[in-house]
Design a protein around this motif. Structure first.
Motif, PDB file in Angstrom:
ATOM      1  N   MET A   1    -104.449  -5.721 -45.971  1.00  0.00           N
ATOM      2  CA  MET A   1    -104.190  -5.666 -44.544  1.00  0.00           C
ATOM      3  C   MET A   1    -103.787  -7.055 -44.068  1.00  0.00           C
ATOM      4  SD  MET A   1    -106.800  -4.690 -41.393  1.00  0.00           S
ATOM      5  CE  MET A   1    -107.820  -3.713 -42.497  1.00  0.00           C
ATOM      6  N   GLN A   2    -102.617  -7.150 -43.478  1.00  0.00           N
ATOM      7  CA  GLN A   2    -102.133  -8.429 -42.945  1.00  0.00           C
ATOM      8  C   GLN A   2    -102.224  -8.394 -41.425  1.00  0.00           C
ATOM      9  OE1 GLN A   2     -97.813  -9.502 -42.622  1.00  0.00           O
ATOM     10  NE2 GLN A   2     -98.337 -10.960 -44.252  1.00  0.00           N
ATOM     11  N   VAL A   3    -102.963  -9.342 -40.851  1.00  0.00           N
ATOM     12  CA  VAL A   3    -103.197  -9.388 -39.413  1.00  0.00           C
ATOM     13  C   VAL A   3    -102.486 -10.606 -38.834  1.00  0.00           C
ATOM     14  CG1 VAL A   3    -104.940  -9.512 -37.591  1.00  0.00           C
ATOM     15  CG2 VAL A   3    -105.440  -8.285 -39.724  1.00  0.00           C
ATOM     16  N   THR A   4    -101.607 -10.376 -37.862  1.00  0.00           N
ATOM     17  CA  THR A   4    -100.882 -11.452 -37.197  1.00  0.00           C
ATOM     18  C   THR A   4    -101.233 -11.455 -35.724  1.00  0.00           C
ATOM     19  OG1 THR A   4     -99.032 -11.201 -38.754  1.00  0.00           O
ATOM     20  CG2 THR A   4     -98.621 -12.473 -36.745  1.00  0.00           C
ATOM     21  N   LEU A   5    -101.673 -12.607 -35.237  1.00  0.00           N
ATOM     22  CA  LEU A   5    -102.023 -12.742 -33.827  1.00  0.00           C
ATOM     23  C   LEU A   5    -100.751 -13.079 -33.049  1.00  0.00           C
ATOM     24  CD1 LEU A   5    -105.355 -14.774 -34.130  1.00  0.00           C
ATOM     25  CD2 LEU A   5    -104.892 -12.359 -34.606  1.00  0.00           C
ATOM     26  N   LEU A   6    -100.184 -12.071 -32.413  1.00  0.00           N
ATOM     27  CA  LEU A   6     -98.942 -12.278 -31.662  1.00  0.00           C
ATOM     28  C   LEU A   6     -99.204 -12.907 -30.303  1.00  0.00           C
ATOM     29  CD1 LEU A   6     -97.002  -8.940 -32.344  1.00  0.00           C
ATOM     30  CD2 LEU A   6     -96.825 -11.126 -33.550  1.00  0.00           C
ATOM     31  N   GLY A   7    -100.314 -12.526 -29.671  1.00  0.00           N
ATOM     32  CA  GLY A   7    -100.650 -13.060 -28.358  1.00  0.00           C
ATOM     33  C   GLY A   7    -102.143 -13.306 -28.267  1.00  0.00           C
ATOM     34  N   THR A   8    -102.533 -14.541 -27.941  1.00  0.00           N
ATOM     35  CA  THR A   8    -103.946 -14.924 -27.960  1.00  0.00           C
ATOM     36  C   THR A   8    -104.445 -15.399 -26.603  1.00  0.00           C
ATOM     37  OG1 THR A   8    -103.290 -17.144 -28.698  1.00  0.00           O
ATOM     38  CG2 THR A   8    -103.899 -15.546 -30.408  1.00  0.00           C
ATOM     39  N   GLY A   9    -103.617 -15.266 -25.558  1.00  0.00           N
ATOM     40  CA  GLY A   9    -103.984 -15.779 -24.245  1.00  0.00           C
ATOM     41  C   GLY A   9    -104.471 -14.720 -23.285  1.00  0.00           C
ATOM     42  N   ASP A  10    -104.860 -15.185 -22.106  1.00  0.00           N
ATOM     43  CA  ASP A  10    -105.331 -14.282 -21.059  1.00  0.00           C
ATOM     44  C   ASP A  10    -104.145 -13.804 -20.224  1.00  0.00           C
ATOM     45  OD1 ASP A  10    -104.716 -16.578 -19.624  1.00  0.00           O
ATOM     46  OD2 ASP A  10    -106.477 -16.442 -18.327  1.00  0.00           O
ATOM     47  N   THR A  11    -104.419 -13.368 -19.013  1.00  0.00           N
ATOM     48  CA  THR A  11    -103.400 -12.695 -18.210  1.00  0.00           C
ATOM     49  C   THR A  11    -102.230 -13.585 -17.798  1.00  0.00           C
ATOM     50  OG1 THR A  11    -103.121 -11.258 -16.274  1.00  0.00           O
ATOM     51  CG2 THR A  11    -104.584 -13.132 -16.020  1.00  0.00           C
ATOM     52  N   THR A  12    -102.433 -14.929 -17.738  1.00  0.00           N
ATOM     53  CA  THR A  12    -101.316 -15.817 -17.402  1.00  0.00           C
ATOM     54  C   THR A  12    -100.779 -16.557 -18.610  1.00  0.00           C
ATOM     55  OG1 THR A  12    -102.697 -17.743 -16.881  1.00  0.00           O
ATOM     56  CG2 THR A  12    -102.261 -16.182 -15.091  1.00  0.00           C
ATOM     57  N   GLY A  13    -101.522 -16.549 -19.709  1.00  0.00           N
ATOM     58  CA  GLY A  13    -101.084 -17.252 -20.904  1.00  0.00           C
ATOM     59  C   GLY A  13    -101.207 -18.765 -20.770  1.00  0.00           C
ATOM     60  N   THR A  14    -101.030 -19.435 -21.908  1.00  0.00           N
ATOM     61  CA  THR A  14    -101.012 -20.898 -21.967  1.00  0.00           C
ATOM     62  C   THR A  14     -99.819 -21.330 -22.813  1.00  0.00           C
ATOM     63  OG1 THR A  14    -103.443 -21.015 -21.849  1.00  0.00           O
ATOM     64  CG2 THR A  14    -102.295 -22.975 -22.632  1.00  0.00           C
ATOM     65  N   PRO A  15     -98.919 -22.176 -22.275  1.00  0.00           N
ATOM     66  CA  PRO A  15     -98.955 -22.736 -20.931  1.00  0.00           C
ATOM     67  C   PRO A  15     -98.710 -21.665 -19.860  1.00  0.00           C
ATOM     68  CG  PRO A  15     -97.221 -23.757 -22.265  1.00  0.00           C
ATOM     69  CD  PRO A  15     -97.769 -22.658 -23.056  1.00  0.00           C
ATOM     70  N   GLU A 263    -111.329 -25.603 -32.920  1.00  0.00           N
ATOM     71  CA  GLU A 263    -111.802 -24.389 -33.572  1.00  0.00           C
ATOM     72  C   GLU A 263    -112.988 -23.829 -32.796  1.00  0.00           C
ATOM     73  OE1 GLU A 263    -110.501 -22.866 -36.273  1.00  0.00           O
ATOM     74  OE2 GLU A 263    -108.871 -24.311 -36.116  1.00  0.00           O
ATOM     75  N   PRO A 264    -113.142 -22.500 -32.760  1.00  0.00           N
ATOM     76  CA  PRO A 264    -112.307 -21.482 -33.399  1.00  0.00           C
ATOM     77  C   PRO A 264    -111.348 -20.790 -32.435  1.00  0.00           C
ATOM     78  CG  PRO A 264    -114.407 -20.499 -32.857  1.00  0.00           C
ATOM     79  CD  PRO A 264    -114.429 -21.896 -32.298  1.00  0.00           C
ATOM     80  N   LEU A 265    -110.797 -21.536 -31.467  1.00  0.00           N
ATOM     81  CA  LEU A 265    -109.844 -20.942 -30.535  1.00  0.00           C
ATOM     82  C   LEU A 265    -108.530 -20.648 -31.257  1.00  0.00           C
ATOM     83  CD1 LEU A 265    -111.958 -22.250 -28.595  1.00  0.00           C
ATOM     84  CD2 LEU A 265    -110.070 -22.579 -26.986  1.00  0.00           C
ATOM     85  N   ALA A 266    -108.053 -19.426 -31.122  1.00  0.00           N
ATOM     86  CA  ALA A 266    -106.837 -19.002 -31.808  1.00  0.00           C
ATOM     87  C   ALA A 266    -105.592 -19.410 -31.024  1.00  0.00           C
ATOM     88  CB  ALA A 266    -106.844 -17.490 -32.006  1.00  0.00           C
ATOM     89  N   VAL A 267    -104.482 -19.499 -31.734  1.00  0.00           N
ATOM     90  CA  VAL A 267    -103.170 -19.677 -31.111  1.00  0.00           C
ATOM     91  C   VAL A 267    -102.224 -18.638 -31.700  1.00  0.00           C
ATOM     92  CG1 VAL A 267    -103.503 -22.144 -30.679  1.00  0.00           C
ATOM     93  CG2 VAL A 267    -102.429 -21.398 -32.811  1.00  0.00           C
ATOM     94  N   ASP A 268    -101.151 -18.393 -30.978  1.00  0.00           N
ATOM     95  CA  ASP A 268    -100.173 -17.405 -31.428  1.00  0.00           C
ATOM     96  C   ASP A 268     -99.625 -17.757 -32.806  1.00  0.00           C
ATOM     97  OD1 ASP A 268    -100.571 -16.471 -28.871  1.00  0.00           O
ATOM     98  OD2 ASP A 268     -98.445 -16.487 -28.294  1.00  0.00           O
ATOM     99  N   GLY A 269     -99.413 -16.724 -33.601  1.00  0.00           N
ATOM    100  CA  GLY A 269     -98.789 -16.890 -34.906  1.00  0.00           C
ATOM    101  C   GLY A 269     -99.743 -16.986 -36.065  1.00  0.00           C
ATOM    102  N   GLU A 270    -101.034 -17.096 -35.802  1.00  0.00           N
ATOM    103  CA  GLU A 270    -101.985 -17.140 -36.916  1.00  0.00           C
ATOM    104  C   GLU A 270    -101.926 -15.825 -37.703  1.00  0.00           C
ATOM    105  OE1 GLU A 270    -105.931 -18.134 -35.731  1.00  0.00           O
ATOM    106  OE2 GLU A 270    -105.307 -19.877 -34.549  1.00  0.00           O
ATOM    107  N   GLN A 271    -102.063 -15.931 -39.017  1.00  0.00           N
ATOM    108  CA  GLN A 271    -101.952 -14.741 -39.875  1.00  0.00           C
ATOM    109  C   GLN A 271    -103.076 -14.748 -40.896  1.00  0.00           C
ATOM    110  OE1 GLN A 271     -98.328 -13.918 -42.558  1.00  0.00           O
ATOM    111  NE2 GLN A 271     -97.873 -12.823 -40.667  1.00  0.00           N
ATOM    112  N   TYR A 272    -103.626 -13.561 -41.123  1.00  0.00           N
ATOM    113  CA  TYR A 272    -104.778 -13.421 -42.013  1.00  0.00           C
ATOM    114  C   TYR A 272    -104.539 -12.264 -42.985  1.00  0.00           C
ATOM    115  CZ  TYR A 272    -106.927 -16.509 -38.650  1.00  0.00           C
ATOM    116  OH  TYR A 272    -107.194 -17.587 -37.838  1.00  0.00           O
ATOM    117  N   GLU A 273    -104.927 -12.478 -44.237  1.00  0.00           N
ATOM    118  CA  GLU A 273    -104.878 -11.428 -45.252  1.00  0.00           C
ATOM    119  C   GLU A 273    -106.302 -10.940 -45.501  1.00  0.00           C
ATOM    120  OE1 GLU A 273    -102.198 -10.153 -46.694  1.00  0.00           O
ATOM    121  OE2 GLU A 273    -100.677 -11.571 -45.947  1.00  0.00           O
ATOM    122  N   LEU A 274    -106.565  -9.691 -45.211  1.00  0.00           N
ATOM    123  CA  LEU A 274    -107.908  -9.131 -45.384  1.00  0.00           C
ATOM    124  C   LEU A 274    -107.935  -8.182 -46.582  1.00  0.00           C
ATOM    125  CD1 LEU A 274    -108.869  -8.297 -41.674  1.00  0.00           C
ATOM    126  CD2 LEU A 274    -108.999 -10.493 -42.880  1.00  0.00           C
TER     127      LEU A 274
END
Length: 274
Positions: A1-15, A263-274
């Protein structure tokens, strides 16, 4: 299972658009983005992909990250930053199954599935499937379960995604306070990867109109206001659930700049192999 974090922000995003706070300025300098929430899960055995939540940044996310378009989608709740990206499906998909909870929300008078169905009735290539909480569905060759969490005033759900062959497990808290029901905590337990809502550090609760809630033994608030966990609450929950790897998501640009990229705050684009 490959997990990619496409969006890690709240309702307004950062920046955040139009914001020149230290955290948004530093995010621009670093070239870091936390767009609105979305997670891509690829089943490498079947070459199918599942998208969790339809971010308003859908188009940008799929142009920016090298992942295939989803074969199916799950919607956790009806707030715009988790749903309104579904409109991007227009003229993009031939057939897209969308899974959402069937419980009637007392606030809206309809379920999440009903809201998706009515709001996007013009998307004739979208098929909405009603799912009951704790009912496991096989989607894209993966076992997917919606679990109720606490995000007043609307019904909201966390998710468990498991590979039935390898046993790999992804848990998502969804948008929630620390007050997650025990049955849901049990379902979320022992993940290989835990994506958990940690919108701000507990120190910022003093600036919320209703402060913080669900304090621990040291008096530290584990909930910011009523809808989201603090960083401290998220990390305590991760420890309680015995998560192997924890990433904080749905984070806001209100994190002080000296804490916003730690750490451990995520940012967009992080990818994990489970």
């Amino acid at each position: 299972m490959q997990v990619t974090l496409l969006g890690t922000g709240d309702t307004t995003g950062t920046p955040t658009v139009g914001c020149d706070c230290d955290t948004c300025t530093e995010a621009r300098r670093r070239g870091v983005e936390r767009s609105r929430f979305s997670v891509h899960v690829r089943n490498e055995r079947t070459d199918e992909s599942l998208l969790i939540d339809a971010s308003p940044d859908f188009r940008h996310q799929f142009l920016t990250h090298d992942v295939p378009l989803p074969d199916a989608m799950v919607i956790s709740h009806i707030h715009f930053d988790h749903l309104d990206g579904l409109g991007n499906a227009y003229r993009v998909f031939d057939d897209l199954p969308v899974y959402a909870a069937d419980e009637t929300d007392p606030t809206t008078g309809e379920s999440v599935a009903d809201t998706v169905r009515s709001k996007y009735d013009y998307l004739d290539r979208i098929t909405v499937h009603d799912v009951s909480p704790f009912e496991t569905r096989r989607i894209c060759g993966l076992d997917v379960t919606l679990v109720p969490v606490d995000h007043p005033p609307l019904l909201c759900y966390g998710l468990v995604v498991e590979d039935p062959e390898t046993g790999a497990k992804l848990s998502l808290s969804g948008d929630t306070s620390y007050d997650i029901p025990n049955e849901s905590r049990g379902a979320l337990r022992d993940p290989d990867l835990f994506l958990v809502d940690g919108i701000v550090p507990a120190s910022l609760c003093e600036y919320h109109p209703i402060g913080g809630r669900h304090e621990n033994d040291q008096g530290v608030p584990r909930t910011f206001g009523s809808k989201h966990m603090t960083r401290e609450g998220a990390l305590e929950l991760a420890e309680e659930l015995d998560a192997k790897t924890t990433r904080l998501v749905h984070t806001a640009h209100f994190y002080p700049v000296d804490e916003a990229f730690e750490e451990p705050l995520a940012v967009d684009g992080e990818q994990y192999e489970l």
